[in-house]
Design a protein around this motif. Structure first.
Motif, PDB file in Angstrom:
ATOM      1  N   ASP A 171       0.810  -1.223   0.000  1.00  0.00           N
ATOM      2  CA  ASP A 171       0.000   0.000   0.000  1.00  0.00           C
ATOM      3  C   ASP A 171       0.842   1.271   0.000  1.00  0.00           C
ATOM      4  O   ASP A 171       0.342   2.339  -0.365  1.00  0.00           O
ATOM      5  CB  ASP A 171      -0.922   0.014   1.227  1.00  0.00           C
ATOM      6  CG  ASP A 171      -2.053  -0.995   1.113  1.00  0.00           C
ATOM      7  OD1 ASP A 171      -2.335  -1.423  -0.025  1.00  0.00           O
ATOM      8  OD2 ASP A 171      -2.633  -1.363   2.150  1.00  0.00           O
ATOM      9  N   ARG A 172       2.097   1.173   0.406  1.00  0.00           N
ATOM     10  CA  ARG A 172       2.898   2.392   0.510  1.00  0.00           C
ATOM     11  C   ARG A 172       3.764   2.656  -0.720  1.00  0.00           C
ATOM     12  O   ARG A 172       4.409   3.690  -0.817  1.00  0.00           O
ATOM     13  CB  ARG A 172       3.796   2.322   1.747  1.00  0.00           C
ATOM     14  CG  ARG A 172       5.036   1.462   1.574  1.00  0.00           C
ATOM     15  CD  ARG A 172       5.928   1.495   2.785  1.00  0.00           C
ATOM     16  NE  ARG A 172       7.161   0.776   2.522  1.00  0.00           N
ATOM     17  CZ  ARG A 172       8.098   0.528   3.432  1.00  0.00           C
ATOM     18  NH1 ARG A 172       7.918   0.930   4.677  1.00  0.00           N
ATOM     19  NH2 ARG A 172       9.199  -0.134   3.112  1.00  0.00           N
ATOM     20  N   VAL A 173       3.825   1.728  -1.681  1.00  0.00           N
ATOM     21  CA  VAL A 173       4.667   1.907  -2.868  1.00  0.00           C
ATOM     22  C   VAL A 173       3.860   2.584  -3.965  1.00  0.00           C
ATOM     23  O   VAL A 173       2.936   1.973  -4.521  1.00  0.00           O
ATOM     24  CB  VAL A 173       5.211   0.559  -3.382  1.00  0.00           C
ATOM     25  CG1 VAL A 173       6.096   0.778  -4.612  1.00  0.00           C
ATOM     26  CG2 VAL A 173       5.998  -0.152  -2.294  1.00  0.00           C
ATOM     27  N   PRO A 174       4.142   3.819  -4.319  1.00  0.00           N
ATOM     28  CA  PRO A 174       3.408   4.474  -5.405  1.00  0.00           C
ATOM     29  C   PRO A 174       3.749   3.827  -6.736  1.00  0.00           C
ATOM     30  O   PRO A 174       4.903   3.442  -6.966  1.00  0.00           O
ATOM     31  CB  PRO A 174       3.899   5.926  -5.348  1.00  0.00           C
ATOM     32  CG  PRO A 174       5.232   5.855  -4.682  1.00  0.00           C
ATOM     33  CD  PRO A 174       5.168   4.704  -3.725  1.00  0.00           C
ATOM     34  N   PRO A 175       2.784   3.632  -7.611  1.00  0.00           N
ATOM     35  CA  PRO A 175       3.051   2.928  -8.879  1.00  0.00           C
ATOM     36  C   PRO A 175       4.126   3.598  -9.719  1.00  0.00           C
ATOM     37  O   PRO A 175       4.900   2.923 -10.396  1.00  0.00           O
ATOM     38  CB  PRO A 175       1.685   2.936  -9.575  1.00  0.00           C
ATOM     39  CG  PRO A 175       0.903   4.012  -8.896  1.00  0.00           C
ATOM     40  CD  PRO A 175       1.388   4.058  -7.492  1.00  0.00           C
ATOM     41  N   GLU A 176       4.194   4.925  -9.685  1.00  0.00           N
ATOM     42  CA  GLU A 176       5.206   5.598 -10.509  1.00  0.00           C
ATOM     43  C   GLU A 176       6.615   5.277 -10.041  1.00  0.00           C
ATOM     44  O   GLU A 176       7.561   5.291 -10.839  1.00  0.00           O
ATOM     45  CB  GLU A 176       4.978   7.114 -10.502  1.00  0.00           C
ATOM     46  CG  GLU A 176       5.007   7.770  -9.122  1.00  0.00           C
ATOM     47  CD  GLU A 176       3.644   7.841  -8.484  1.00  0.00           C
ATOM     48  OE1 GLU A 176       3.468   8.655  -7.562  1.00  0.00           O
ATOM     49  OE2 GLU A 176       2.754   7.077  -8.917  1.00  0.00           O
ATOM     50  N   ALA A 177       6.777   4.949  -8.753  1.00  0.00           N
ATOM     51  CA  ALA A 177       8.104   4.590  -8.251  1.00  0.00           C
ATOM     52  C   ALA A 177       8.563   3.257  -8.818  1.00  0.00           C
ATOM     53  O   ALA A 177       9.759   2.986  -8.881  1.00  0.00           O
ATOM     54  CB  ALA A 177       8.086   4.524  -6.718  1.00  0.00           C
ATOM     55  N   ALA A 178       7.617   2.419  -9.237  1.00  0.00           N
ATOM     56  CA  ALA A 178       7.950   1.125  -9.824  1.00  0.00           C
ATOM     57  C   ALA A 178       7.896   1.167 -11.348  1.00  0.00           C
ATOM     58  O   ALA A 178       7.946   0.124 -11.996  1.00  0.00           O
ATOM     59  CB  ALA A 178       6.986   0.061  -9.307  1.00  0.00           C
TER      60      ALA A 178
END
Length: 278
Positions: A14-21
């Motif tokens: 829940d804490r990983v923003p999609p843009e970071a991946a």
């Protein structure tokens, strides 16, 4: 313990923003973090298996799965070790091959979002591949266990899309065996590496011949032709960068700007990325 493991994975997802991946964002997203299918894709596991892990219905995930989840969730070293313990596993130690994609390597991957890039450990086990690499070489998200190891795939598995003539094959095989010999010298107590070597020596006469002959070499820069099923042959420069202190290998494929190969690479990247996200 299984319930705690699943809760931790859901919390960190829940804490990983999609843009970071490197994933697309849109107005229709309800969750700020990764969707379950996105984490499964990044970790190279099935959505069904991830669902069972998160719901506490799958016991004893392997060290490879836990490592892949920790990498996809971008956990710190302490968080990664905690996730291993929740799975009933010992955290990675100094005598085992590093498999953590460090934040600096991840930033490099993010900046090369339009270039085929993959990261391997010291024994040529695939850790992470970006969408252009998957489009070029085939989607690795369904590969399990030894299937993710490039040496195993060459000597015992289906091989790859790279075209190899007789002389190129000899040099390539010598480099793979030499790299594995170097990894065995650096990490003699690594159990995964020990099992891989035993499997290769027992079932591949060619590998056993090269290993027993003391073949040495190193897989580095090369010019390779990839036979792609949709756009045909693509000739690219392949460079292998080694991360100091971790022995991670970063494999990068590039084409000469403005060349027909660059056009084919751009086309297959678009087609493959659409397929992976479709």
């Amino acid at each position: 313990m299984e319930a705690e493991f699943g809760q931790a994975v859901r919390r960190w997802r829940d804490r990983v923003p999609p843009e970071a991946a490197g994933l697309p964002t849109g107005r229709s997203r309800r969750a700020a973090g990764l969707r379950r299918e996105e984490l499964a894709l990044l970790a190279g596991i099935s959505v069904d298996y991830l669902t069972r892990l998160e719901q506490g219905r799958a016991a004893h995930p392997s060290a490879q799965v836990v490592t892949a989840l920790a990498r996809a969730l971008r956990l710190s070293g302490a968080e990664r070790d905690h996730l291993h313990r929740l799975a009933g596993l010992a955290p990675p130690g100094p005598q085992t091959m590093p498999t953590e994609v460090t934040p600096s390597v991840q930033r490099l991957l993010d900046r090369l979002a339009g270039t085929p890039v993959a990261v391997y450990d010291a024994a040529w086990t695939l850790l992470v591949a970006n969408p252009p690499y998957a489009a070029l070489m085939g989607d690795p998200s369904g590969w399990r266990a030894e299937e993710r190891n490039g040496v195993w795939r060459h000597f015992l598995g289906p091989g790859s899309r790279v075209r190899l003539g007789p002389e190129e094959r000899r040099g390539f095989e010598a480099a793979l065996v030499g790299d594995l010999r170097s990894a065995a010298a650096h990490y003699p107590a690594d159990p995964r590496l020990g099992r891989l070597l035993a499997d290769l020596r027992a079932h591949s006469p060619r590998f056993a011949e090269l290993w027993d002959a003391g073949t040495v070499g190193r897989h580095a820069a090369a010019r390779k032709t990839v036979d792609h099923p949709h756009v045909g042959p693509v000739t690219l420069d392949c460079d292998v960068l080694t991360v100091a202190g971790s022995d991670l290998r970063i494999m990068v494929y590039t084409a000469e700007p403005g060349s027909p190969d660059a056009e084919r690479l751009a086309l297959l990247t678009v087609l493959g990325t659409q397929s992976l996200r479709g």
